[in-house]
Structures are given as C-alpha cells and as structure tokens.
Design a protein around this motif. Structure first.
Motif, mmCIF file in Angstrom:
data_model
loop_
_atom_site.group_PDB
_atom_site.id
_atom_site.type_symbol
_atom_site.label_atom_id
_atom_site.label_comp_id
_atom_site.label_asym_id
_atom_site.label_seq_id
_atom_site.Cartn_x
_atom_site.Cartn_y
_atom_site.Cartn_z
ATOM 1 N N ALA A 258 35.708 56.988 71.177
ATOM 2 C CA ALA A 258 35.762 56.524 72.510
ATOM 3 C C ALA A 258 37.088 56.319 73.232
ATOM 4 O O ALA A 258 37.348 56.651 74.457
ATOM 5 C CB ALA A 258 34.933 55.092 72.746
ATOM 6 N N ARG A 261 38.442 59.468 74.268
ATOM 7 C CA ARG A 261 37.889 60.083 75.533
ATOM 8 C C ARG A 261 38.299 59.418 76.725
ATOM 9 O O ARG A 261 38.626 59.762 78.007
ATOM 10 C CB ARG A 261 36.370 59.980 75.435
ATOM 11 C CG ARG A 261 35.797 60.865 74.277
ATOM 12 C CD ARG A 261 34.348 60.649 74.143
ATOM 13 N NE ARG A 261 33.988 61.157 73.003
ATOM 14 C CZ ARG A 261 32.668 61.666 72.668
ATOM 15 N NH1 ARG A 261 31.735 61.304 73.387
ATOM 16 N NH2 ARG A 261 32.340 62.324 71.731
ATOM 17 N N ILE A 262 38.451 57.935 76.625
ATOM 18 C CA ILE A 262 38.797 56.920 77.693
ATOM 19 C C ILE A 262 40.306 57.553 78.193
ATOM 20 O O ILE A 262 40.761 57.394 79.305
ATOM 21 C CB ILE A 262 38.671 55.550 77.409
ATOM 22 C CG1 ILE A 262 37.025 55.298 77.456
ATOM 23 C CG2 ILE A 262 39.427 54.909 78.733
ATOM 24 C CD1 ILE A 262 37.090 53.806 77.283
ATOM 25 N N GLY B 46 32.768 50.257 66.857
ATOM 26 C CA GLY B 46 33.386 51.205 67.985
ATOM 27 C C GLY B 46 32.966 52.508 68.113
ATOM 28 O O GLY B 46 33.336 53.491 68.642
ATOM 29 N N VAL B 48 29.925 55.212 68.780
ATOM 30 C CA VAL B 48 28.750 55.604 69.975
ATOM 31 C C VAL B 48 27.835 56.364 69.213
ATOM 32 O O VAL B 48 27.956 57.523 68.998
ATOM 33 C CB VAL B 48 28.887 56.075 71.170
ATOM 34 C CG1 VAL B 48 27.649 56.146 72.188
ATOM 35 C CG2 VAL B 48 29.837 55.167 71.682
ATOM 36 N N GLU B 192 31.033 55.889 80.827
ATOM 37 C CA GLU B 192 32.403 55.233 80.943
ATOM 38 C C GLU B 192 32.419 53.842 80.543
ATOM 39 O O GLU B 192 33.249 53.179 79.558
ATOM 40 C CB GLU B 192 33.181 55.548 82.409
ATOM 41 C CG GLU B 192 33.292 57.113 82.604
ATOM 42 C CD GLU B 192 34.225 57.319 83.896
ATOM 43 O OE1 GLU B 192 34.765 56.416 84.145
ATOM 44 O OE2 GLU B 192 34.008 58.400 84.237
ATOM 45 N N TYR B 195 31.843 53.805 76.638
ATOM 46 C CA TYR B 195 33.135 54.177 76.192
ATOM 47 C C TYR B 195 33.976 53.055 75.916
ATOM 48 O O TYR B 195 34.786 52.798 74.955
ATOM 49 C CB TYR B 195 33.733 55.514 76.721
ATOM 50 C CG TYR B 195 33.060 56.593 76.433
ATOM 51 C CD1 TYR B 195 32.430 56.911 75.299
ATOM 52 C CD2 TYR B 195 33.039 57.690 77.405
ATOM 53 C CE1 TYR B 195 31.597 58.112 75.243
ATOM 54 C CE2 TYR B 195 32.565 58.779 77.167
ATOM 55 C CZ TYR B 195 31.760 59.162 76.093
ATOM 56 O OH TYR B 195 31.031 60.209 75.845
ATOM 57 N N GLU B 196 34.122 52.431 77.223
ATOM 58 C CA GLU B 196 35.022 51.184 77.464
ATOM 59 C C GLU B 196 34.780 50.106 76.114
ATOM 60 O O GLU B 196 35.570 49.446 75.390
ATOM 61 C CB GLU B 196 35.032 50.799 78.894
ATOM 62 C CG GLU B 196 35.938 51.435 79.527
ATOM 63 C CD GLU B 196 35.655 51.010 81.062
ATOM 64 O OE1 GLU B 196 35.066 49.994 81.176
ATOM 65 O OE2 GLU B 196 36.215 51.812 81.845
ATOM 66 N N ALA B 198 32.790 50.673 73.305
ATOM 67 C CA ALA B 198 33.041 51.097 72.083
ATOM 68 C C ALA B 198 34.739 50.909 71.862
ATOM 69 O O ALA B 198 34.829 50.645 70.672
ATOM 70 C CB ALA B 198 32.382 52.463 72.075
ATOM 71 N N ALA B 199 35.630 51.350 72.827
ATOM 72 C CA ALA B 199 36.898 51.545 72.553
ATOM 73 C C ALA B 199 37.254 49.890 72.309
ATOM 74 O O ALA B 199 38.422 50.001 71.463
ATOM 75 C CB ALA B 199 37.719 52.046 73.610
ATOM 76 N N CYS B 217 27.465 61.235 72.399
ATOM 77 C CA CYS B 217 27.627 60.322 71.358
ATOM 78 C C CYS B 217 28.657 60.896 70.291
ATOM 79 O O CYS B 217 28.861 61.959 70.319
ATOM 80 C CB CYS B 217 26.326 60.153 70.729
ATOM 81 S SG CYS B 217 25.403 59.341 71.912
ATOM 82 N N ASP B 218 29.254 59.930 69.563
ATOM 83 C CA ASP B 218 30.125 60.442 68.583
ATOM 84 C C ASP B 218 29.269 61.011 67.456
ATOM 85 O O ASP B 218 29.554 62.026 66.799
ATOM 86 C CB ASP B 218 30.847 58.935 67.747
ATOM 87 C CG ASP B 218 32.126 58.266 68.869
ATOM 88 O OD1 ASP B 218 32.508 59.281 69.571
ATOM 89 O OD2 ASP B 218 31.953 57.341 68.946
#
Lengths: 337, 260
Positions: A258, A261-262, B46, B48, B192, B195-196, B198-199, B217-218
């Motif tokens: 993720a 990607r971000i 972290g 997805v 998005e 993703y934030e 998960a990051a 997804c990952d």
C-alpha cells in the motif's frame, strides 16, 4: 423515497407526441422528476430501437429507478414526455402495462411461495398460464425447473434473479425493463444472467437494463452513462471507450504494498500535465491533460520523469475502459454550481 | 489525506513478526453441512487481503469466526494475536468492522455516531474528541458534523463508516462489501483510504463482488464450497491458472463443467 402514486386519469402531458421517430420502441423527451427539493431526473432524452439491448449505467442516485418507474407508468413526470411501444405511460397506462415486463430492483417475489407458485401467480395476473407461455420462458425455466418446489426465500441470489426474470416474462411482453437485475449477485451468476439476456435479445426482445457495474456495459448494444439525474453520454460501448479524449497511461509500481501505491499516486498527481490519476487495480491510470501528443512518447517521458525522482515504475499507453470514460465525463460535466 | 498514526506505525513494526490474521485448518460445521472446510491462510500487518467467493461459498461464516462471533468446529485462528476460540472479547477490541449493509445510525448526526462508537470502543472523552476532529477534518466533513448521517450522500457515508471502524486504531479491519453502489471516483477515493490505512500498518481484509476490485488487493483468496480454491497476488493467481482475467478463473472454479 415517497412519491404520489399516479392517478389512473393521468395529469401528465396528454398532448400528442411529436413522434420524431415512429419506429422507436422507447422515446423520452426531457423527462424530469422531482421529489420535494431533490431533482431525481433532470431533462432526460433518448431513444431505444426495437430489439435493442440498452443499458443505463450509473451509481445509486443516478436516477435509473426513477426513469424506469416513469417509463413503466408507475410515476408521472413533472416535465417532459415519453412513448413506450406506442403508448404514453402518462395517459395510456392500462394498455401499456399488459405489454411490458418489469423486473424491479428489489426482490419482487413472494418468499413463502415456491418457484412454480410464484410463476403461476404472475401468469394468472395476466390471464395466462405457465404452460401456454413455455415457449417464451423455456431457456430460463430450464435452469429453474430443478428448484420448482423450493420456496423463493430459499433460493440463492442468482436463482432469485432468474425467477424474477421468468416472472417478468411470463405474459410474453413486447418490451422488458430490468432495474439492477445483477446487483449483489456474484460474478458468475451475473455472467449467466447476461447470457440469458443475450438469448432473449436474439429472440428480438427489446430490453432496457440498469446496472451500477461498469463492466456490464460491454454486454449492451448501446449504453447511457448516468450520474445525478442526468445522462452524461449515449453511445455503443466501443464508441464510448474510443471517444476518450486524452492520452491514457497505465503506470505500475516496481514494488508492492500500500505504501508504494500511495507514494506513486502522490508523485504522479504532482506531474504538471496530470489531468487525473486514479488507482485501477494493481496499476494507476494517468490521464494527460494535453490532447495532442503521441501516447507512446508520453509513456517514455513519464517513465523518465518518475525515474528522475527515484521511482521505479513501468508506463504504457492503454485504451480507455468504460470506467475511465465515465470518470472523465463526470469531472468534465460537473455543474458550475 | 492522512499520515500514518504513530501508534499504528509502531504496531506495524513490532507486530511484523507475527501475522495479523493466522488461520490454520479453520473449520465450521452446521450439523452435517461444512460451511468452512479447513482453510489455512494468513494476512500480514499492513496487507490488503481480498476475500472472494460466490454467494454461499463460506466467506460470511469465516468472517464471523475471525471477528469472534462464532466458534470454529476445528482448526485454529488468531486475529491480532488473540485466539478466536478463547479470546473473542480481546479480538473484538482489536478489530474494526464495516459492512455495506449496516454501519452507522442514520438518525444520529455525524458527530453523535463518532462519539457513540468511540464510547463502544472504550475510548475516553478526550481521546474521542481529538480523533473526532482529526477524522472530520480528514474527510472534509467538519461543516457537516451536525448533519444527520441519513442525509449524507452514500459515498460520504461509506468513508465515514470506514473511518469510524478505525477510531480505536485496530490492528485488523474487516470490510464486508464496502463500496457497492457508488460512482467510480468515489469508489477510488475509498480505495485510497484503504491504502492509507494499510500503509499505517493495519491489516485489511475485504470482501467484494467486483472482481476488478480484487485487483486492488495485495493478495487474495477465492473460496469455493468452503475451501480456498486459489490464493496469491492477483497476478500470481491468474498466471498459475493460465487465465487472462479473474473473471475467467471465477467461472472455471464455480462452474467446472462449463467451458468458458
């Protein structure tokens, strides 16, 4: 939402139609519907040809259900007019209702009746029998027959939708309105449902289908992209994709996860020529704001631009999907207010 | 829109040694029917993870076990380090859950929903107030804090529901068909946010009917008749099966008799 149900005597436009195309199965001119202060349908105009499989593609709130209720004589328009297989839904509802099939978005069957009982009930409403209509419903009935004695409530989502389709067809209508028939149904059942519609289309049935799933557009002859009560565009699916007016690049990050990607998303949005950047599965779609340049050259340049910022990614030119086209139309047709 | 919160980032670093979800031979029977049949998978902090399958394949039953609502018949699983069989209460305190069908109260305001869930999650008033302001600011909802949730557009409701499910900074969040019915731009804004999250170190398990969405997804798994029939990165899964699209693979797994 609440709406005054129509009075049989109809107070809508009773005037003669301009009938610009007498051959059309459906004609709508400036159809408008308000619910209090909400403008559910905003001057919608289109035509559907006989035998056409016509899709209305858009999210919740686009006005798809309101439009179908106007065309099937369940609502009266506030403005505009329509004609469905020669009838005005606002003034000629009883004749029209005998000739159209309507599959509403919500489960419309009797959960405590069995499959065959539901079908018999709908047939009896139209003074016919299941046996008399077997030619029409046979392709669908063949898939339902093994479950004939099962209560409708106990069917899988896909089977419920097939039964609802069968019930909408059991009086051999001349035109079918299918409101989100595949919503909430798994991918394989959705595909099977569209296969059934393709068979009906081969038999010459005129069909209007609404869906929130963009990927289903390709199953239609033509589609209307809808958003917030308005039609953004009407065309063949291939033409909708081909009309995308800017170079489109798919950017794939070298790393995974993720955070990668971000980071890539944020970097691309800083690019001086980025019109839009959106995640598209494992890639990002980058739309360049310049209409002219060769996409292959832009791809190379964008790859170099990213590399200069220490970001490893592959960039290639692609053709637009229906979703790319929809998003472009959404953002470029945003009302000024 | 948001940066990783310090606590979540710290959790990601310290928890990376053991998975956020670790299921081994997880099984659930109802009488003679085996709804979940010895599934084994893990989800890293972290990550997805897409949890796919047809209606009735066993996804919902598996989700109910993993969220501590249903005990397994056999096998074991830990979520956020706690056993689903013996530590269901701890699991519920350390996970977030959001469903398309139910999440927020339409008759409460935005602010009341946030405060209500903050209370449910056991946060003190000062923490709730602090996170509420951050959340409203991040979603651009500050001016709508006193609006009834029922009056919000669907896309905002979904983003708010997701953020509320993260109020207590859970280590794992379960999203059950989170993005149905919204326009493609709103759908992407939602991804998005995922993703934030998960990051920042939170593991995300998401179910969806949109196969194109599985590509976000990952890694993903596809359940068929209670078992995991395919698992890996979207690319690996397609390559292993020799198919161009997940749609094709889905059809092959669900309808073995039908030629695509």
């Amino acid at each position: 939402m609440k709406a005054a149900t129509r009075e049989p005597a109809g107070v809508g436009s009773g005037a003669a139609h301009p009938a610009t195309n007498v051959g059309a199965a459906v004609q709508a001119r400036g159809l408008t519907k308000r619910f209090g202060s909400v403008l559910a349908l905003d001057h919608v105009s289109f035509e559907v040809a006989p035998g056409e499989l016509f899709g209305f593609i858009g999210p919740d709130g686009a006005g798809k259900t309101t439009l179908f209720r106007l065309l099937t004589s369940l609502y009266l328009p506030d403005e505009g007019e329509s004609r469905v297989i020669g009838h005005d839904p606002a003034t000629d509802m009883w004749a029209l209702r005998r000739r159209l099939g309507y599959m509403p978005g919500r489960f419309s069957l009797y959960p405590d009746l069995t499959v065959i009982e539901n079908l018999q009930f709908y047939a009896s409403v139209f003074d016919t029998t299941v046996a008399a209509q077997m030619d029409t419903i046979e392709p669908i009935w063949r898939q339902l027959a093994p479950f004939a004695g099962r209560r409708a409530a106990a069917l899988s989502g896909g089977m419920k939708q097939k039964l609802a389709l069968c019930c909408a067809l059991v009086h051999s209508p001349s035109i079918l309105f299918l409101d989100e028939p595949t919503t909430g149904v798994d991918a394989v059942s959705r595909r099977e449902f569209w296969d059934l519609l393709a068979r009906l289309r081969e038999g010459g049935m005129t069909m209007l289908v609404s869906t929130p799933y963009m990927d289903e557009a390709s199953r239609c002859d033509r589609v209307a992209l809808m958003q917030q009560g308005r039609i953004l565009r009407i065309d063949r699916p291939s033409a909708v994709r081909a009309a995308f007016p800017r170079p489109l690049l798919a950017v794939t990050a070298a790393g995974e996860g993720a955070a990668v990607r971000i980071g890539l998303l944020a970097a691309l949005r800083e690019h001086p020529d980025a019109a839009s950047v959106w995640p598209f599965g494992s890639t990002l779609h980058f739309t360049d704001r310049r209409a002219g340049p060769d996409p292959a050259r832009l791809a190379t340049e964008l790859g170099e631009w990213l590399a200069a910022r220490g970001i490893a990614a592959t960039v290639r030119p692609i053709s637009a999907t229906i979703e790319d086209a929809f998003m472009w139309d959404m953002t470029s047709a945003e009302p000024a207010a | 829109m948001t940066g990783p919160s310090p606590r979540a980032a710290g959790a990601a670093a310290s928890a990376s040694a053991h998975p956020a979800i670790d299921a081994v031979g997880l099984t659930r029977r109802f009488g003679l029917f085996t709804a979940v049949d010895a599934i084994t998978f893990h989800v890293a902090p972290g990550e997805v993870f897409g949890f796919l399958g047809a209606n009735g394949a066993g996804k919902t039953t598996a989700m109910r076990i993993l969220t501590g609502l249903l005990a397994p018949s056999a096998g074991s699983a830990t979520v956020a380090g706690f056993s689903v069989a013996t530590e269901a209460r701890e699991i519920r305190r350390n996970i977030g859950y959001m469903s398309q069908k139910f999440s927020l109260y339409d008759d409460l305001t935005v602010r009341e929903n946030i405060d209500f869930y903050g209370g449910i999650y056991g946060l003190d008033d000062a923490t709730i107030a602090e996170r509420r302001e951050l959340l409203l600011d991040r979603l651009g909802l500050a001016s709508r804090a006193r609006a009834l949730v029922g009056t919000l557009p669907l896309g905002w409701k979904q983003q708010l529901a997701f953020s509320v499910a993260l109020l207590h900074e859970p280590r794992v969040v379960f999203l059950d068909e989170p993005t149905g019915g919204v326009d493609p731009i709103t759908r992407r804004r939602f991804w998005e946010l995922i993703y934030e999250t998960a990051a920042a170190g939170t593991a995300v398990l998401v179910t969806t009917h949109y196969l194109d969405e599985a590509e976000y997804c990952d890694r993903l798994s596809i359940m068929v008749d209670g078992r995991i029939a395919a698992m890996g990165t979207p690319e690996d899964v397609r390559r292993d099966a020799g198919v161009a699209t997940l749609d094709e693979l889905f059809l092959r797994l669900m309808r073995p008799g039908a030629a695509a």
